[in-house]
Design a protein around this motif. Structure first.
Motif, PDB file in Angstrom:
ATOM      1  N   LEU A   1      14.982  -9.000   8.262  1.00 47.61           N
ATOM      2  CA  LEU A   1      16.429  -8.808   8.132  1.00 47.61           C
ATOM      3  C   LEU A   1      16.720  -7.486   7.436  1.00 47.61           C
ATOM      4  N   TYR A   2      15.939  -7.230   6.400  1.00 49.06           N
ATOM      5  CA  TYR A   2      16.189  -6.053   5.564  1.00 49.06           C
ATOM      6  C   TYR A   2      15.831  -4.746   6.277  1.00 49.06           C
ATOM      7  N   ALA A   3      14.761  -4.784   7.095  1.00 48.57           N
ATOM      8  CA  ALA A   3      14.273  -3.556   7.714  1.00 48.57           C
ATOM      9  C   ALA A   3      15.263  -3.013   8.743  1.00 48.57           C
ATOM     10  N   THR A   4      15.436  -1.711   8.724  1.00 44.29           N
ATOM     11  CA  THR A   4      16.268  -1.090   9.754  1.00 44.29           C
ATOM     12  C   THR A   4      15.421  -0.210  10.655  1.00 44.29           C
ATOM     13  N   ARG A   5      14.186   0.068  10.210  1.00 48.01           N
ATOM     14  CA  ARG A   5      13.288   0.889  11.033  1.00 48.01           C
ATOM     15  C   ARG A   5      11.914   0.225  11.043  1.00 48.01           C
ATOM     16  N   PHE A   6      11.122   0.545  12.078  1.00 45.20           N
ATOM     17  CA  PHE A   6       9.803  -0.084  12.194  1.00 45.20           C
ATOM     18  C   PHE A   6       8.881   0.275  11.030  1.00 45.20           C
ATOM     19  N   ASP A   7       9.048   1.484  10.475  1.00 40.08           N
ATOM     20  CA  ASP A   7       8.135   1.883   9.396  1.00 40.08           C
ATOM     21  C   ASP A   7       8.440   1.141   8.092  1.00 40.08           C
ATOM     22  N   GLU A   8       9.524   0.351   8.086  1.00 45.50           N
ATOM     23  CA  GLU A   8       9.793  -0.439   6.873  1.00 45.50           C
ATOM     24  C   GLU A   8       9.080  -1.792   6.905  1.00 45.50           C
ATOM     25  N   ILE A   9       8.477  -2.110   8.059  1.00 47.20           N
ATOM     26  CA  ILE A   9       7.778  -3.392   8.183  1.00 47.20           C
ATOM     27  C   ILE A   9       6.461  -3.419   7.394  1.00 47.20           C
ATOM     28  N   PRO A  10       5.614  -2.375   7.466  1.00 44.39           N
ATOM     29  CA  PRO A  10       4.333  -2.483   6.748  1.00 44.39           C
ATOM     30  C   PRO A  10       4.447  -2.334   5.235  1.00 44.39           C
ATOM     31  N   THR A  11       5.633  -2.039   4.701  1.00 41.84           N
ATOM     32  CA  THR A  11       5.747  -1.803   3.256  1.00 41.84           C
ATOM     33  C   THR A  11       5.256  -3.009   2.443  1.00 41.84           C
ATOM     34  N   ILE A  12       5.816  -4.183   2.728  1.00 40.35           N
ATOM     35  CA  ILE A  12       5.437  -5.372   1.952  1.00 40.35           C
ATOM     36  C   ILE A  12       3.951  -5.723   2.154  1.00 40.35           C
ATOM     37  N   PRO A  13       3.443  -5.757   3.412  1.00 37.55           N
ATOM     38  CA  PRO A  13       2.017  -6.061   3.559  1.00 37.55           C
ATOM     39  C   PRO A  13       1.120  -5.074   2.811  1.00 37.55           C
ATOM     40  N   THR A  14       1.424  -3.780   2.905  1.00 37.65           N
ATOM     41  CA  THR A  14       0.533  -2.787   2.302  1.00 37.65           C
ATOM     42  C   THR A  14       0.607  -2.786   0.781  1.00 37.65           C
ATOM     43  N   PHE A  15       1.827  -2.809   0.263  1.00 38.39           N
ATOM     44  CA  PHE A  15       1.960  -2.630  -1.181  1.00 38.39           C
ATOM     45  C   PHE A  15       2.031  -3.933  -1.965  1.00 38.39           C
ATOM     46  N   ILE A  16       2.279  -5.038  -1.290  1.00 33.20           N
ATOM     47  CA  ILE A  16       2.372  -6.304  -2.033  1.00 33.20           C
ATOM     48  C   ILE A  16       1.330  -7.320  -1.564  1.00 33.20           C
ATOM     49  N   LEU A  17       1.331  -7.646  -0.256  1.00 32.42           N
ATOM     50  CA  LEU A  17       0.462  -8.740   0.194  1.00 32.42           C
ATOM     51  C   LEU A  17      -1.023  -8.422   0.049  1.00 32.42           C
ATOM     52  N   THR A  18      -1.432  -7.231   0.510  1.00 33.92           N
ATOM     53  CA  THR A  18      -2.860  -6.911   0.454  1.00 33.92           C
ATOM     54  C   THR A  18      -3.376  -6.872  -0.989  1.00 33.92           C
ATOM     55  N   PRO A  19      -2.707  -6.171  -1.914  1.00 38.45           N
ATOM     56  CA  PRO A  19      -3.204  -6.194  -3.306  1.00 38.45           C
ATOM     57  C   PRO A  19      -3.232  -7.610  -3.884  1.00 38.45           C
ATOM     58  N   LEU A  20      -2.166  -8.391  -3.626  1.00 42.03           N
ATOM     59  CA  LEU A  20      -2.148  -9.760  -4.178  1.00 42.03           C
ATOM     60  C   LEU A  20      -3.293 -10.588  -3.598  1.00 42.03           C
TER      61      LEU A  20
END
Ligand SMILES: Nc1ncnc2c1ncn2[C@@H]1O[C@H](COP(=O)(O)OP(=O)(O)OP(=O)(O)O)[C@@H](O)[C@H]1O
Ligand SMILES: [Mg+2]
Lengths: 309, 273
Positions: B179-198
């Motif tokens: 919902l929040y993303a307006t561009r495709f490059d906003e999709i990997p933000t959470i996986p890269t910076f939050i999900l993978t480290p966690l």
């Protein structure tokens, strides 16, 4: 027979739309559309037609005012309000990788219609649009015109009481346009209330009973097309003849601004002190056999021009 | 034009019961998602199977052989529950985040937004879609690596509940991201910076109770730790924490995200102008 009172298909009251950037696309607009009306919403590019339609269909938030669909408030009881209407948007909105049958089945499913029923309703329409053989192909394999046909079919499988079409025939060839007109006329005859936006004034005049003109986000005209045209100082008529006629042969009709058009029809302008019956009589006397007389789409053009001056 | 008029009542789909309508709509969303998942199976089903297999061989068999046992089981057996949970987490998140973003991009989501579909129906429909994707990607990998490591599920109810609640948690998170993303490059933000480290610090590869302070305490602020721990208990019976407390934490976070997605949907956030 017992009769019950129901509300207007669309009732718009003091509605405004201000976008995030502060632009006011729709300004304090009010109007009602009655059951069985076929209304054309006219306006220049950027007048606010799509913005208004998007509020009616629940796709845009309403900045202020109230919109009711058959008495149900689109903001407060959206599920009931939305269940009455079908929308054909201005822009193609398919997942292009989906199969044609899936596009219809998904859409029907959102309205609680089973896949079997969807296909049962869609089949005759797909056949008419020559799409039946393609139902297992992805939408991306369709031409632009076919995609628009599919959008219309997607609306009709809902059996809606209210159909809203945002420029349904833009960029379509005359054949597909005629098919769409035929379908819309048939649905209207069955009692469906229809709202249409178009820049094709001939289409508007051919199909519609009422006209709403939106200019800079405000309603500047809201009447039946007949009344609106009656009120014009000058009226244009388009006349076709049984045999071919040249501009020269119309020389004696200069008081009617007679003009041959590219489509082989002649256009005549009747001022309020002139009479169409008299013109027909004079044409007859001059030996020109008339095949057909119809109000010309110039009249809507004139209306639009006057209203948006 | 007048507002009121008289006419006879006509039968219409809107008279169909609200619940059965919403059930059809929910099924439709799940079906739409399933069709998409199957259509792009090379992207949705194959990669997680390959990844979990490679991790099991390299970390479990080759490196694990040198590490020896951990918490009374082999290293391979220790890491497999976490690897499976990683599939559940990533597939659920990615499914919703990318599906919503793509549907927003090609505007096909408009046809759902303008339809009489309740917000709860939308959320459950997309959740069901995630379950389908997790089952397709996770079932094959699980059978493969459980067999490889000789693991038998110990607590079936807990096993199923942990998968479903994790799937729900990340399906809602992915939904919010979409919902929040307006561009495709906003999709990997959470996986890269939050999900993978966690995930990496979520106790998949090590026993967090052996960490020095303050890392051990900090680790308990990572929700993936609870997920991995509970799932490990359900499969191989090894745990480092009170299971009830873990379940409460995970269920509470899921409920919070569920409420947030519901509120965002109701306000039309990211979908309506
Ligand atoms: N999302 C938006 N954000 C800001 N401004 C917008 C947005 N959508 C439309 N507008 C502006 O609102 C005005 C009306 O646009 P709208 O699309 O409603 O016009 P229209 O009458 O449908 O035009 P057309 O005939 O070209 O389709 C335009 O000036 C447009 O730039
Ligand atoms: Mg428009």
């Amino acid at each position: 027979m017992e009769q019950t009172v129901i509300d207007a298909p669309i009732s718009v009251s003091k509605v405004s739309k201000t976008y995030k950037d502060g632009f006011r696309a729709v300004k304090n607009v009010s109007f009602d559309i009655r059951k069985g009306d076929f209304t054309v919403l006219l306006g220049l590019n950027g007048a606010g037609k799509t913005s208004l339609i998007s509020m009616i269909t629940g796709l845009n938030k309403i900045s202020s005012g109230v919109i009711q669909i058959f008495g149900d408030d689109i903001t407060r009881s959206p599920y009931r309000a939305k269940s009455h209407m079908a929308i054909m948007p201005q822009e193609i909105n398919f997942n292009l990788f989906s199969k044609i049958s899936d596009v219809l089945i998904f859409h029907g499913g959102y309205y609680g219609i089973s896949p079997e029923k969807v296909m049962q309703r869609a089949r005759p329409l797909l056949k008419k649009a020559r799409l039946l053989k393609k139902i297992d192909q992805p939408v991306s394999s369709l031409s632009g015109g076919m995609k628009r046909m599919l959008m219309l079919i997607r609306c009709l499988i809902q059996n809606p009481k209210l159909l809203i079409l945002d420029e349904p025939t833009a960029n379509l060839d005359i054949e597909i346009r005629k098919t769409i007109w035929e379908i819309l006329r048939a649905e209207h005859k069955k009692g469906m209330t229809t709202v249409l936006t178009t820049h094709n004034l001939e289409e508007a005049q051919l199909l519609c009973t009422n006209v709403l003109i939106l200019h800079h986000g405000e309603i500047v005209l809201d009447r039946s097309i007949e009344d609106a045209i009656q009120s014009l100082e000058e009226k244009f008529y388009s006349v076709s003849f049984e045999s071919k006629i040249t501009q020269k042969q119309l020389h004696g009709f200069s008081s009617y601004h007679a003009e041959m058009r590219e489509d082989g029809k002649a256009s005549f302008c009747i001022r309020s002190d002139q009479d169409i019956g008299h013109l027909i009589y004079k044409l007859h006397l001059a030996g020109h056999k008339i095949a057909h007389v119809a109000p010309s789409s110039h009249q809507l053009e004139q209306l639009l021009h006057q209203a948006t001056l | 034009m007048s507002t009121k008029e008289t006419t006879t009542p006509i039968a219409h789909p809107s008279t169909q019961s609200f619940l059965s309508h919403q059930m059809t709509a929910c099924y439709t969303i799940a079906y739409k998602e399933s069709v998409r998942i199957v259509r792009i199976w090379k992207m949705t089903v194959v990669p997680p199977i390959v990844t979990v297999f490679l991790f099991s061989v390299v970390f479990g068999q080759i490196i694990g052989g040198k590490i020896g046992g951990i918490s009374g089981v082999s290293y391979l057996q220790f890491i497999i529950p976490g690897l499976i949970m990683n599939i559940v987490i990533n597939e659920s998140f990615n499914n919703n985040a990318s599906s919503i973003m793509i549907d927003k991009y090609n505007k096909s989501i408009e046809s759902m937004v303008t339809a009489p579909v309740h917000e709860l129906t939308i959320l459950f429909g997309y959740f069901a879609g995630c379950v389908v994707r997790v089952l397709m990607a996770g079932a094959i990998s699980s059978v493969l690596v459980f067999w490889l490591a000789g693991i038998m599920v110990q607590h079936w109810f807990l096993f199923t509940y942990t998968i479903l609640i994790t799937c729900a948690l990340f399906s809602f998170l992915g939904f919010i991201n979409g919902l929040y993303a307006t561009r495709f490059d906003e999709i990997p933000t959470i996986p890269t910076f939050i999900l993978t480290p966690l995930s990496f610090f979520g106790g998949v590869f090590y026993d967090i109770t052996t960490l020095p302070e303050p890392w051990r305490t900090i680790s308990w602020y990572n929700p993936i730790v609870y997920i991995v721990d509970t799932f490990r208990y359900s499969t191989i019976g090894v745990t480092h924490h009170d299971i009830t407390e873990s379940l409460i934490v995970v269920t509470a976070i899921t409920s919070g995200l569920f409420l947030l997605s519901y509120c965002l949907l109701r306000t039309g956030y990211g979908l309506k102008n």
